[in-house]
Write a protein that holds these residues in place. Sequence first.
Motif, PDB file in Angstrom:
ATOM      1  N   ARG A 206      66.384  73.594  35.687  1.00  0.00           N
ATOM      2  CA  ARG A 206      66.674  72.403  36.495  1.00  0.00           C
ATOM      3  C   ARG A 206      66.990  71.193  35.618  1.00  0.00           C
ATOM      4  O   ARG A 206      67.914  70.425  35.904  1.00  0.00           O
ATOM      5  N   GLN A 207      66.245  71.006  34.555  1.00  0.00           N
ATOM      6  CA  GLN A 207      66.462  69.846  33.694  1.00  0.00           C
ATOM      7  C   GLN A 207      67.835  69.902  33.036  1.00  0.00           C
ATOM      8  O   GLN A 207      68.504  68.872  32.893  1.00  0.00           O
ATOM      9  N   ASN A 208      68.262  71.097  32.632  1.00  0.00           N
ATOM     10  CA  ASN A 208      69.598  71.226  32.049  1.00  0.00           C
ATOM     11  C   ASN A 208      70.669  70.838  33.062  1.00  0.00           C
ATOM     12  O   ASN A 208      71.640  70.147  32.722  1.00  0.00           O
ATOM     13  N   ALA A 209      70.484  71.288  34.294  1.00  0.00           N
ATOM     14  CA  ALA A 209      71.455  70.976  35.344  1.00  0.00           C
ATOM     15  C   ALA A 209      71.504  69.479  35.617  1.00  0.00           C
ATOM     16  O   ALA A 209      72.593  68.899  35.791  1.00  0.00           O
ATOM     17  N   LEU A 210      70.338  68.831  35.652  1.00  0.00           N
ATOM     18  CA  LEU A 210      70.317  67.385  35.884  1.00  0.00           C
ATOM     19  C   LEU A 210      71.023  66.643  34.761  1.00  0.00           C
ATOM     20  O   LEU A 210      71.709  65.638  34.992  1.00  0.00           O
ATOM     21  N   GLY A 211      70.864  67.152  33.534  1.00  0.00           N
ATOM     22  CA  GLY A 211      71.561  66.540  32.405  1.00  0.00           C
ATOM     23  C   GLY A 211      73.070  66.622  32.543  1.00  0.00           C
ATOM     24  O   GLY A 211      73.802  65.730  32.092  1.00  0.00           O
ATOM     25  N   ILE A 212      73.538  67.699  33.171  1.00  0.00           N
ATOM     26  CA  ILE A 212      74.975  67.846  33.425  1.00  0.00           C
ATOM     27  C   ILE A 212      75.407  66.922  34.557  1.00  0.00           C
ATOM     28  O   ILE A 212      76.391  66.172  34.440  1.00  0.00           O
ATOM     29  N   MET A 213      74.670  66.955  35.651  1.00  0.00           N
ATOM     30  CA  MET A 213      75.034  66.151  36.828  1.00  0.00           C
ATOM     31  C   MET A 213      75.068  64.658  36.502  1.00  0.00           C
ATOM     32  O   MET A 213      75.936  63.929  36.992  1.00  0.00           O
ATOM     33  N   ASP A 214      74.135  64.222  35.677  1.00  0.00           N
ATOM     34  CA  ASP A 214      74.070  62.797  35.313  1.00  0.00           C
ATOM     35  C   ASP A 214      75.294  62.334  34.537  1.00  0.00           C
ATOM     36  O   ASP A 214      75.585  61.137  34.475  1.00  0.00           O
ATOM     37  N   ARG A 215      76.017  63.275  33.944  1.00  0.00           N
ATOM     38  CA  ARG A 215      77.172  62.934  33.115  1.00  0.00           C
ATOM     39  C   ARG A 215      78.501  63.076  33.851  1.00  0.00           C
ATOM     40  O   ARG A 215      79.561  62.858  33.249  1.00  0.00           O
ATOM     41  N   LEU A 216      78.450  63.445  35.124  1.00  0.00           N
ATOM     42  CA  LEU A 216      79.675  63.653  35.890  1.00  0.00           C
ATOM     43  C   LEU A 216      80.027  62.422  36.716  1.00  0.00           C
ATOM     44  O   LEU A 216      79.149  61.732  37.238  1.00  0.00           O
ATOM     45  N   SER A 217      81.321  62.164  36.844  1.00  0.00           N
ATOM     46  CA  SER A 217      81.784  61.056  37.676  1.00  0.00           C
ATOM     47  C   SER A 217      81.624  61.412  39.147  1.00  0.00           C
ATOM     48  O   SER A 217      81.446  62.593  39.503  1.00  0.00           O
ATOM     49  N   GLU A 218      81.706  60.399  40.005  1.00  0.00           N
ATOM     50  CA  GLU A 218      81.587  60.644  41.441  1.00  0.00           C
ATOM     51  C   GLU A 218      82.681  61.588  41.925  1.00  0.00           C
ATOM     52  O   GLU A 218      82.450  62.443  42.786  1.00  0.00           O
ATOM     53  N   LYS A 219      83.869  61.452  41.356  1.00  0.00           N
ATOM     54  CA  LYS A 219      84.981  62.310  41.754  1.00  0.00           C
ATOM     55  C   LYS A 219      84.675  63.775  41.425  1.00  0.00           C
ATOM     56  O   LYS A 219      84.859  64.669  42.260  1.00  0.00           O
ATOM     57  N   THR A 220      84.195  64.031  40.215  1.00  0.00           N
ATOM     58  CA  THR A 220      83.896  65.410  39.823  1.00  0.00           C
ATOM     59  C   THR A 220      82.716  65.959  40.609  1.00  0.00           C
ATOM     60  O   THR A 220      82.697  67.144  40.973  1.00  0.00           O
ATOM     61  N   LEU A 221      81.734  65.101  40.892  1.00  0.00           N
ATOM     62  CA  LEU A 221      80.550  65.550  41.620  1.00  0.00           C
ATOM     63  C   LEU A 221      80.882  66.107  42.999  1.00  0.00           C
ATOM     64  O   LEU A 221      80.124  66.908  43.542  1.00  0.00           O
ATOM     65  N   GLU A 222      82.025  65.698  43.561  1.00  0.00           N
ATOM     66  CA  GLU A 222      82.429  66.221  44.868  1.00  0.00           C
ATOM     67  C   GLU A 222      82.669  67.730  44.828  1.00  0.00           C
ATOM     68  O   GLU A 222      82.576  68.405  45.850  1.00  0.00           O
ATOM     69  N   SER A 223      82.968  68.242  43.631  1.00  0.00           N
ATOM     70  CA  SER A 223      83.269  69.672  43.484  1.00  0.00           C
ATOM     71  C   SER A 223      82.089  70.483  42.973  1.00  0.00           C
ATOM     72  O   SER A 223      82.176  71.712  42.886  1.00  0.00           O
ATOM     73  N   VAL A 224      80.985  69.806  42.621  1.00  0.00           N
ATOM     74  CA  VAL A 224      79.882  70.471  41.934  1.00  0.00           C
ATOM     75  C   VAL A 224      78.655  70.542  42.829  1.00  0.00           C
ATOM     76  O   VAL A 224      78.264  69.549  43.451  1.00  0.00           O
ATOM     77  N   HIS A 225      78.024  71.705  42.862  1.00  0.00           N
ATOM     78  CA  HIS A 225      76.820  71.906  43.671  1.00  0.00           C
ATOM     79  C   HIS A 225      75.717  72.456  42.761  1.00  0.00           C
ATOM     80  O   HIS A 225      75.860  73.543  42.194  1.00  0.00           O
ATOM     81  N   ASP A 226      74.644  71.711  42.643  1.00  0.00           N
ATOM     82  CA  ASP A 226      73.524  72.123  41.795  1.00  0.00           C
ATOM     83  C   ASP A 226      72.558  72.964  42.611  1.00  0.00           C
ATOM     84  O   ASP A 226      71.863  72.467  43.494  1.00  0.00           O
ATOM     85  N   LEU A 227      72.519  74.257  42.316  1.00  0.00           N
ATOM     86  CA  LEU A 227      71.639  75.187  43.033  1.00  0.00           C
ATOM     87  C   LEU A 227      70.494  75.694  42.162  1.00  0.00           C
ATOM     88  O   LEU A 227      69.770  76.602  42.561  1.00  0.00           O
ATOM     89  N   THR A 228      70.328  75.120  40.973  1.00  0.00           N
ATOM     90  CA  THR A 228      69.270  75.591  40.080  1.00  0.00           C
ATOM     91  C   THR A 228      67.902  75.400  40.727  1.00  0.00           C
ATOM     92  O   THR A 228      67.614  74.368  41.323  1.00  0.00           O
ATOM     93  N   GLY A 229      67.089  76.420  40.624  1.00  0.00           N
ATOM     94  CA  GLY A 229      65.728  76.347  41.145  1.00  0.00           C
ATOM     95  C   GLY A 229      65.609  76.480  42.643  1.00  0.00           C
ATOM     96  O   GLY A 229      64.502  76.370  43.189  1.00  0.00           O
ATOM     97  N   THR A 230      66.724  76.747  43.347  1.00  0.00           N
ATOM     98  CA  THR A 230      66.679  76.815  44.811  1.00  0.00           C
ATOM     99  C   THR A 230      66.955  78.209  45.346  1.00  0.00           C
ATOM    100  O   THR A 230      66.802  78.436  46.551  1.00  0.00           O
ATOM    101  N   CYS A 231      67.369  79.139  44.500  1.00  0.00           N
ATOM    102  CA  CYS A 231      67.768  80.477  44.954  1.00  0.00           C
ATOM    103  C   CYS A 231      66.877  81.552  44.324  1.00  0.00           C
ATOM    104  O   CYS A 231      66.397  81.390  43.201  1.00  0.00           O
ATOM    105  N   THR A 232      66.701  82.628  45.035  1.00  0.00           N
ATOM    106  CA  THR A 232      66.040  83.781  44.447  1.00  0.00           C
ATOM    107  C   THR A 232      66.998  84.457  43.473  1.00  0.00           C
ATOM    108  O   THR A 232      68.201  84.164  43.444  1.00  0.00           O
ATOM    109  N   LEU A 233      66.472  85.392  42.699  1.00  0.00           N
ATOM    110  CA  LEU A 233      67.323  86.118  41.761  1.00  0.00           C
ATOM    111  C   LEU A 233      68.466  86.836  42.467  1.00  0.00           C
ATOM    112  O   LEU A 233      69.614  86.825  42.002  1.00  0.00           O
ATOM    113  N   MET A 234      68.187  87.450  43.588  1.00  0.00           N
ATOM    114  CA  MET A 234      69.221  88.220  44.264  1.00  0.00           C
ATOM    115  C   MET A 234      70.131  87.344  45.116  1.00  0.00           C
ATOM    116  O   MET A 234      71.295  87.697  45.347  1.00  0.00           O
TER     117      MET A 234
END
Length: 340
Positions: A206-234
Amino acid sequence: MMEEAPSILVVRLSSIGDIILTTPVVRRLKAKWPGAVIEYCTRPEFLCLLSGNPHISVLHTPETLPGGSYDLIIDLQNSRRSRTLLRRVEGDVRVRYRKANWKKWLLVHLKLRVDALSSSVVERYQAALGDVVLQDDALGCELFPSEEDALFASSLIAPGERVLGVACGARHFTKRWPPEHFAEAIRLVADGEKVKVLLLGGKDDRQNALGIMDRLSEKTLESVHDLTGTCTLMQTGALLRRCDAVLTNDTGLMHEASAFSRRLFVLFGSSDASFGFLPYNTPFELFEVPGLSCRPCSHIGRERCPEKHFRCMRDILPERVAGSILAFFQKLCMIECVWW
């Protein structure tokens, strides 16, 4: 001579990638003996990786493994725990995976490459069977997400959507591409193509993903979905199956994605192909920094760069990675245009 329908016990207790890399061997065992009863023992948290596998008859954990007798016991963990576990199980034939740790030591500490290390871990698993010869089917790893997992993925990915999965984490620091590099590569891809980007991983990522999201512009964020830590393995596996391509560190999710023959863009820092953990029998492009005298510094990864420059990852430039991903998506579009 083994019976036509032998009872077989396979043991691999951990971890994600290692277990997935055993699935070709299980499939080939079943092909050799279609009537075989194949049982598999792994840790409880990894049972899901094998559930639904049509080649496996029974799943066990170390706590539920019954005493009994098998025609063939295959220890693909070969650890103190697996050897202790198997003392209470009888077997006519017992084989163990040879880890070749001394060869890894030579490569890490003296940078001496031993040819025997160059093959995939899958082949090394299979070689553990000795006189039991399995036919190479040229197929890759396997995972079998449930219908519920597939429905979960369908709820997040619309039909026809272009999807790039990004496995942004890894257990050890020296296997993680820096967040700023991921962010720049994602920006370049999103600017060049209409692509949905899924950040995938467990709670520890999750922390790695937040580090990525924090560096993205609002325009790019429209295309990005952070699902880390929210899904099971399968659930993650079902999402990877729906991706067109996956950008990934050397991590378990890389092998999950390989099970669906996704096009992989693989980042190796302190990792080395000689350790045998490249994606198996599936298309991929490897990004690494050749010629570094300090690489590899470990066969499993470290929590910090021993040389303090981390060039093995920092010198993999996002422009190069994004260029390859964009070329793949553009080729995909051309193929579909010709098809239609």
